[in-house]
Design a protein around this motif. Structure first.
Motif, mmCIF file in Angstrom:
data_model
loop_
_atom_site.group_PDB
_atom_site.id
_atom_site.type_symbol
_atom_site.label_atom_id
_atom_site.label_comp_id
_atom_site.label_asym_id
_atom_site.label_seq_id
_atom_site.Cartn_x
_atom_site.Cartn_y
_atom_site.Cartn_z
ATOM 1 N N HIS A 11 0.885 -1.338 -0.020
ATOM 2 C CA HIS A 11 0.030 -0.047 -0.258
ATOM 3 C C HIS A 11 0.791 1.270 -0.009
ATOM 4 O O HIS A 11 0.668 2.218 -0.641
ATOM 5 N N ALA A 12 1.863 1.038 0.732
ATOM 6 C CA ALA A 12 2.954 2.586 0.875
ATOM 7 C C ALA A 12 3.488 2.694 -0.696
ATOM 8 O O ALA A 12 3.564 3.779 -0.925
ATOM 9 N N ALA A 13 4.000 1.546 -1.219
ATOM 10 C CA ALA A 13 4.410 1.745 -2.664
ATOM 11 C C ALA A 13 3.431 2.239 -3.501
ATOM 12 O O ALA A 13 3.815 3.200 -4.324
ATOM 13 N N VAL A 14 2.226 1.854 -3.340
ATOM 14 C CA VAL A 14 1.216 2.602 -4.350
ATOM 15 C C VAL A 14 0.918 3.936 -3.886
ATOM 16 O O VAL A 14 0.662 4.809 -4.958
ATOM 17 N N TYR A 15 0.897 4.266 -2.763
ATOM 18 C CA TYR A 15 0.637 5.720 -2.246
ATOM 19 C C TYR A 15 1.850 6.405 -2.720
ATOM 20 O O TYR A 15 1.814 7.491 -3.171
ATOM 21 N N GLN A 16 3.132 6.003 -2.680
ATOM 22 C CA GLN A 16 4.357 6.792 -3.061
ATOM 23 C C GLN A 16 4.220 6.940 -4.593
ATOM 24 O O GLN A 16 4.551 8.403 -5.158
ATOM 25 N N LYS A 17 3.593 6.141 -5.371
ATOM 26 C CA LYS A 17 3.630 6.368 -6.977
ATOM 27 C C LYS A 17 2.463 7.197 -7.575
ATOM 28 O O LYS A 17 2.628 7.977 -8.156
ATOM 29 N N TYR A 18 1.390 7.021 -6.541
ATOM 30 C CA TYR A 18 0.212 7.781 -7.377
ATOM 31 C C TYR A 18 -0.379 9.115 -6.511
ATOM 32 O O TYR A 18 -1.088 9.783 -6.973
ATOM 33 N N ARG A 19 0.099 9.300 -5.236
ATOM 34 C CA ARG A 19 -0.415 10.779 -4.404
ATOM 35 C C ARG A 19 0.632 11.671 -4.908
ATOM 36 O O ARG A 19 1.750 11.701 -5.370
ATOM 37 N N PHE A 20 -0.024 12.887 -4.892
ATOM 38 C CA PHE A 20 0.229 14.150 -5.587
ATOM 39 C C PHE A 20 0.835 15.059 -4.585
ATOM 40 O O PHE A 20 0.177 14.986 -3.359
ATOM 41 N N GLU A 61 11.779 23.342 -0.090
ATOM 42 C CA GLU A 61 12.273 24.568 -0.887
ATOM 43 C C GLU A 61 12.286 25.898 -0.190
ATOM 44 O O GLU A 61 12.950 26.853 -0.721
ATOM 45 N N HIS A 62 11.516 25.853 1.204
ATOM 46 C CA HIS A 62 11.546 27.039 1.964
ATOM 47 C C HIS A 62 12.103 27.186 3.183
ATOM 48 O O HIS A 62 12.015 28.099 3.896
ATOM 49 N N PHE A 63 12.550 26.028 3.795
ATOM 50 C CA PHE A 63 13.062 26.087 5.272
ATOM 51 C C PHE A 63 14.454 25.253 5.103
ATOM 52 O O PHE A 63 14.707 24.609 4.176
ATOM 53 N N LYS A 64 15.355 25.720 6.000
ATOM 54 C CA LYS A 64 16.520 25.599 6.000
ATOM 55 C C LYS A 64 16.691 23.922 6.530
ATOM 56 O O LYS A 64 17.456 23.143 5.978
ATOM 57 N N LYS A 65 15.871 23.537 7.421
ATOM 58 C CA LYS A 65 15.823 22.239 7.818
ATOM 59 C C LYS A 65 14.462 21.711 7.813
ATOM 60 O O LYS A 65 13.437 22.147 8.436
ATOM 61 N N VAL A 66 13.776 20.466 7.173
ATOM 62 C CA VAL A 66 12.734 19.811 7.295
ATOM 63 C C VAL A 66 12.738 18.494 7.818
ATOM 64 O O VAL A 66 13.508 17.602 7.439
ATOM 65 N N VAL A 67 11.736 18.123 8.723
ATOM 66 C CA VAL A 67 11.674 16.780 9.248
ATOM 67 C C VAL A 67 10.040 16.182 8.994
ATOM 68 O O VAL A 67 9.414 16.931 9.374
ATOM 69 N N GLY A 68 10.275 15.355 8.126
ATOM 70 C CA GLY A 68 8.924 14.600 7.997
ATOM 71 C C GLY A 68 8.775 13.307 8.818
ATOM 72 O O GLY A 68 9.541 12.649 9.265
ATOM 73 N N THR A 69 7.475 13.277 9.627
ATOM 74 C CA THR A 69 7.204 12.141 10.674
ATOM 75 C C THR A 69 6.002 11.346 10.149
ATOM 76 O O THR A 69 5.028 12.083 9.552
ATOM 77 N N ASP A 70 6.025 10.180 10.544
ATOM 78 C CA ASP A 70 4.871 9.402 9.996
ATOM 79 C C ASP A 70 4.924 8.126 11.021
ATOM 80 O O ASP A 70 5.897 7.561 11.552
ATOM 81 N N ILE A 71 3.567 7.580 11.629
ATOM 82 C CA ILE A 71 3.698 6.263 12.387
ATOM 83 C C ILE A 71 3.993 5.170 11.593
ATOM 84 O O ILE A 71 4.170 4.042 12.303
ATOM 85 N N SER A 72 4.080 5.158 10.337
ATOM 86 C CA SER A 72 3.999 4.035 9.324
ATOM 87 C C SER A 72 5.380 3.884 9.036
ATOM 88 O O SER A 72 6.041 4.757 8.403
ATOM 89 N N LYS A 73 5.994 2.764 9.414
ATOM 90 C CA LYS A 73 7.497 2.538 9.087
ATOM 91 C C LYS A 73 7.669 2.410 7.605
ATOM 92 O O LYS A 73 8.478 2.753 6.991
ATOM 93 N N ALA A 74 6.660 1.723 6.905
ATOM 94 C CA ALA A 74 6.585 1.482 5.604
ATOM 95 C C ALA A 74 6.629 2.845 4.656
ATOM 96 O O ALA A 74 7.197 2.989 3.698
ATOM 97 N N GLN A 75 5.788 3.631 5.073
ATOM 98 C CA GLN A 75 5.715 5.140 4.540
ATOM 99 C C GLN A 75 7.088 5.982 4.552
ATOM 100 O O GLN A 75 7.472 6.303 3.667
ATOM 101 N N ILE A 76 7.482 6.025 5.774
ATOM 102 C CA ILE A 76 8.736 6.392 5.953
ATOM 103 C C ILE A 76 9.939 5.652 4.938
ATOM 104 O O ILE A 76 10.755 6.622 4.548
ATOM 105 N N GLN A 77 9.996 4.404 4.918
ATOM 106 C CA GLN A 77 10.824 3.787 4.078
ATOM 107 C C GLN A 77 10.865 4.200 2.663
ATOM 108 O O GLN A 77 11.765 4.759 2.052
ATOM 109 N N GLU A 78 9.550 4.267 2.169
ATOM 110 C CA GLU A 78 9.180 4.881 0.855
ATOM 111 C C GLU A 78 9.830 6.365 0.663
ATOM 112 O O GLU A 78 10.390 6.763 -0.350
#
Length: 271
Positions: A11-20, A61-78
């Motif tokens: 699901h995470a792979a599909v999400y990465q491929k098709y979400r905009f 593109e707009h901040f010196k440092k950006v951290v993305g967080t998510d509860i899903s390990k699969a999503q973060i790996q993608e």
């Protein structure tokens, strides 16, 4: 605790491929607000519920440092597997337990994810980590999408929405926050200086395959597929065929316009 709906690696792979990524109008709405509140330029932006990083890339593109967080390990790996700017990093954690010091975050964002969070706990945590004068921007796109292609836009949208309506029957109860244009999330925002914008429209260039893939990436479709894989797969195949016939083309790579409406909740913490 946040609802976990995107844990499966497939699901995470599909999400990465098709979400905009956030569209231009949504980006401008957020950036204009941050400039108005003098929240940019800034050091640190945190994107909560980042999924595979589509919104996080915009922030880079707009901040010196950006951290993305998510509860899903699969999503973060993608997200980690996708090329990005060197100032962007990712980590796994719940939205309600952010590993940042008090008053250390300049801007906190969430793109099409906040309805999955435990709202009360997330807002309490957001108030803790956002610095005085810092801002929050929480957005989602709504379910009333439309398609445009030549003179068959109405018929094309009809085909899409008939399929989409069948998929949405498998929605989690949390969809109520989206259907309510994030009104409850706006009311829960812990900053008195806040506003909600409900009429942000963006046109996303997308192929026929991309539109079908977007529906496949949606959590209700994944629930549908688990319950009845044959029916779920057939629905997307039949809808793709109907869309191609409506457009009078044979290629899944044919481009169209995918129109979405965004809702955005914006707030600035008192100094």
């Amino acid at each position: 605790m946040a609802i976990q709906m995107f844990e499966d690696r497939g699901h995470a792979a599909v999400y990465q491929k098709y979400r905009f990524a956030p569209g231009k109008e949504l980006q401008q709405t957020i950036l204009s607000y941050l400039r108005e509140k003098k929240a940019i330029p800034a050091e640190l932006a945190v994107d909560v519920g980042c999924g595979s990083g589509q919104g996080t890339h915009f922030l880079g593109e707009h901040f010196k440092k950006v951290v993305g967080t998510d509860i899903s390990k699969a999503q973060i790996q993608e997200a980690k597997d996708t090329p990005c700017m060197p100032n962007i990093s990712y980590l796994v954690c719940p939205a309600e337990e952010l590993p940042f010091e008090d008053a250390s975050v300049d801007v906190l964002t969430s793109f099409t994810a906040a309805h999955w969070f435990d709202t009360e706990r997330f807002m309490r945590e957001a108030r803790r980590v956002v610095r005085p004068g810092g801002c929050m921007a929480i957005s989602t796109y709504t379910v009333d999408m439309s398609l445009r292609y030549g003179d068959c836009s109405q018929q094309l949208t009809k085909a899409f929405r008939e399929c989409w309506d069948k998929i949405l029957k498998y929605s989690n109860d949390r969809l109520k926050y989206v259907l309510d244009d994030y009104k409850e999330i706006f009311e829960a925002l812990p900053f008195p200086d806040k506003k909600r914008v409900t009429d942000i429209y963006d046109s996303i260039p997308m192929t026929v395959e991309g539109v079908v893939g977007y529906m496949e990436s949606a959590s209700p479709y994944q629930t549908f597929k688990k319950n009845d894989p044959t029916a779920a797969t057939s629905l997307l195949q039949e809808t793709e065929k109907r869309m191609l016939e409506t457009m009078g083309v044979s290629s899944r790579e044919t481009m169209m316009e995918f129109w979405v409406r965004h809702v955005c909740v914006l707030g600035c913490k008192e100094c």
